[in-house]
Write an enzyme that holds these catalytic residues in place. Structure first.
Site, mmCIF file in Angstrom:
data_model
loop_
_atom_site.group_PDB
_atom_site.id
_atom_site.type_symbol
_atom_site.label_atom_id
_atom_site.label_comp_id
_atom_site.label_asym_id
_atom_site.label_seq_id
_atom_site.Cartn_x
_atom_site.Cartn_y
_atom_site.Cartn_z
ATOM 1 N N HIS A 294 -6.828 -5.822 2.502
ATOM 2 C CA HIS A 294 -5.685 -5.268 3.218
ATOM 3 C C HIS A 294 -5.127 -6.377 4.107
ATOM 4 O O HIS A 294 -5.893 -7.055 4.814
ATOM 5 C CB HIS A 294 -6.106 -4.113 4.116
ATOM 6 C CG HIS A 294 -6.670 -2.924 3.396
ATOM 7 N ND1 HIS A 294 -5.956 -1.773 3.168
ATOM 8 C CD2 HIS A 294 -7.903 -2.709 2.846
ATOM 9 C CE1 HIS A 294 -6.717 -0.902 2.532
ATOM 10 N NE2 HIS A 294 -7.909 -1.437 2.320
ATOM 11 N N ASP B 192 0.845 -1.195 0.000
ATOM 12 C CA ASP B 192 0.000 0.000 0.000
ATOM 13 C C ASP B 192 0.886 1.253 0.000
ATOM 14 O O ASP B 192 1.891 1.299 0.705
ATOM 15 C CB ASP B 192 -0.915 -0.026 1.240
ATOM 16 C CG ASP B 192 -2.074 0.937 1.116
ATOM 17 O OD1 ASP B 192 -3.228 0.467 1.051
ATOM 18 O OD2 ASP B 192 -1.841 2.166 1.081
ATOM 19 N N ILE B 193 0.473 2.258 -0.779
ATOM 20 C CA ILE B 193 1.287 3.494 -0.816
ATOM 21 C C ILE B 193 1.166 4.303 0.467
ATOM 22 O O ILE B 193 2.029 5.129 0.740
ATOM 23 C CB ILE B 193 0.952 4.459 -1.995
ATOM 24 C CG1 ILE B 193 -0.513 4.460 -2.342
ATOM 25 C CG2 ILE B 193 1.845 4.242 -3.182
ATOM 26 C CD1 ILE B 193 -0.892 5.632 -3.234
ATOM 27 N N ASN C 113 -12.812 -3.602 2.800
ATOM 28 C CA ASN C 113 -13.825 -2.551 2.844
ATOM 29 C C ASN C 113 -14.744 -2.714 1.642
ATOM 30 O O ASN C 113 -14.275 -2.982 0.533
ATOM 31 C CB ASN C 113 -13.160 -1.172 2.800
ATOM 32 C CG ASN C 113 -12.286 -0.917 4.021
ATOM 33 O OD1 ASN C 113 -12.629 -1.326 5.119
ATOM 34 N ND2 ASN C 113 -11.162 -0.263 3.812
ATOM 35 N N HIS D 271 -10.190 -5.692 -2.970
ATOM 36 C CA HIS D 271 -8.843 -5.836 -2.410
ATOM 37 C C HIS D 271 -8.937 -6.153 -0.930
ATOM 38 O O HIS D 271 -9.803 -5.657 -0.230
ATOM 39 C CB HIS D 271 -7.999 -4.575 -2.625
ATOM 40 C CG HIS D 271 -8.640 -3.305 -2.158
ATOM 41 N ND1 HIS D 271 -9.589 -2.638 -2.910
ATOM 42 C CD2 HIS D 271 -8.483 -2.583 -1.025
ATOM 43 C CE1 HIS D 271 -9.984 -1.561 -2.252
ATOM 44 N NE2 HIS D 271 -9.333 -1.505 -1.100
#
Ligand code: AMP
Ligand code: ZN
Length: 115
Positions: free
Chosen positions: A104, A33-34, A89, A102
């Site tokens: 996390h 993740d950025i 989410n 996606h």
């Protein structure tokens, strides 16, 4: 394999925008993740464009199992042995910002920035 030309994660799958990939196979890609919440924060995504968890059906059961099953393997490979969180989410109320399914996967020693 279905892709959405306007989708940022489809572009990562296609290599059209850069990402720090941690894993890739026929069905899935994992990248960092950025804006990481934790020392290790991966996003694990299906290569096919599925917008949200609302769009999955029984035909995706194996794919979803594959995603969840990869989480501990990736954490172990990255040296995360003390525990991790998995989070998906879904939709606006679920605070989903990127409309490509996606998961996390966040881990590493505390404290974390969030979560
Ligand atoms: P969500 O709120 O579950 O949709 O989370 C989307 C996540 O994608 C956020 O944690 C972002 O930091 C992350 N993100 C957005 N764009 C990129 C990108 N180009 N590369 C890596 N992570 C990204
Ligand atoms: Zn997509």
């Amino acid at each position: 394999m279905s892709a959405d030309p306007d989708c940022i994660f489809c572009k990562i799958v296609a290599g059209q925008i850069p990402a720090k990939k941690a894993f890739e196979d026929d069905e899935l890609v994992a990248f960092h993740d950025i804006h990481p919440w934790a020392p290790v924060h991966l996003l694990l995504i299906p290569k096919m464009h599925i917008a949200t968890l609302y769009e999955v059906g029984p035909q995706h059961d194996a794919l979803l199992g594959h995603m969840l099953g990869m989480a501990p393997r990736l954490m172990r490979q990255l040296g995360v042995l003390g525990g991790f969180r998995t989070l998906i989410n879904t939709g606006a109320d679920g605070r989903q910002e990127v409309p490509h399914l996606h998961m996390h996967v966040m881990g590493g020693p505390r404290p974390w920035l969030k979560g």
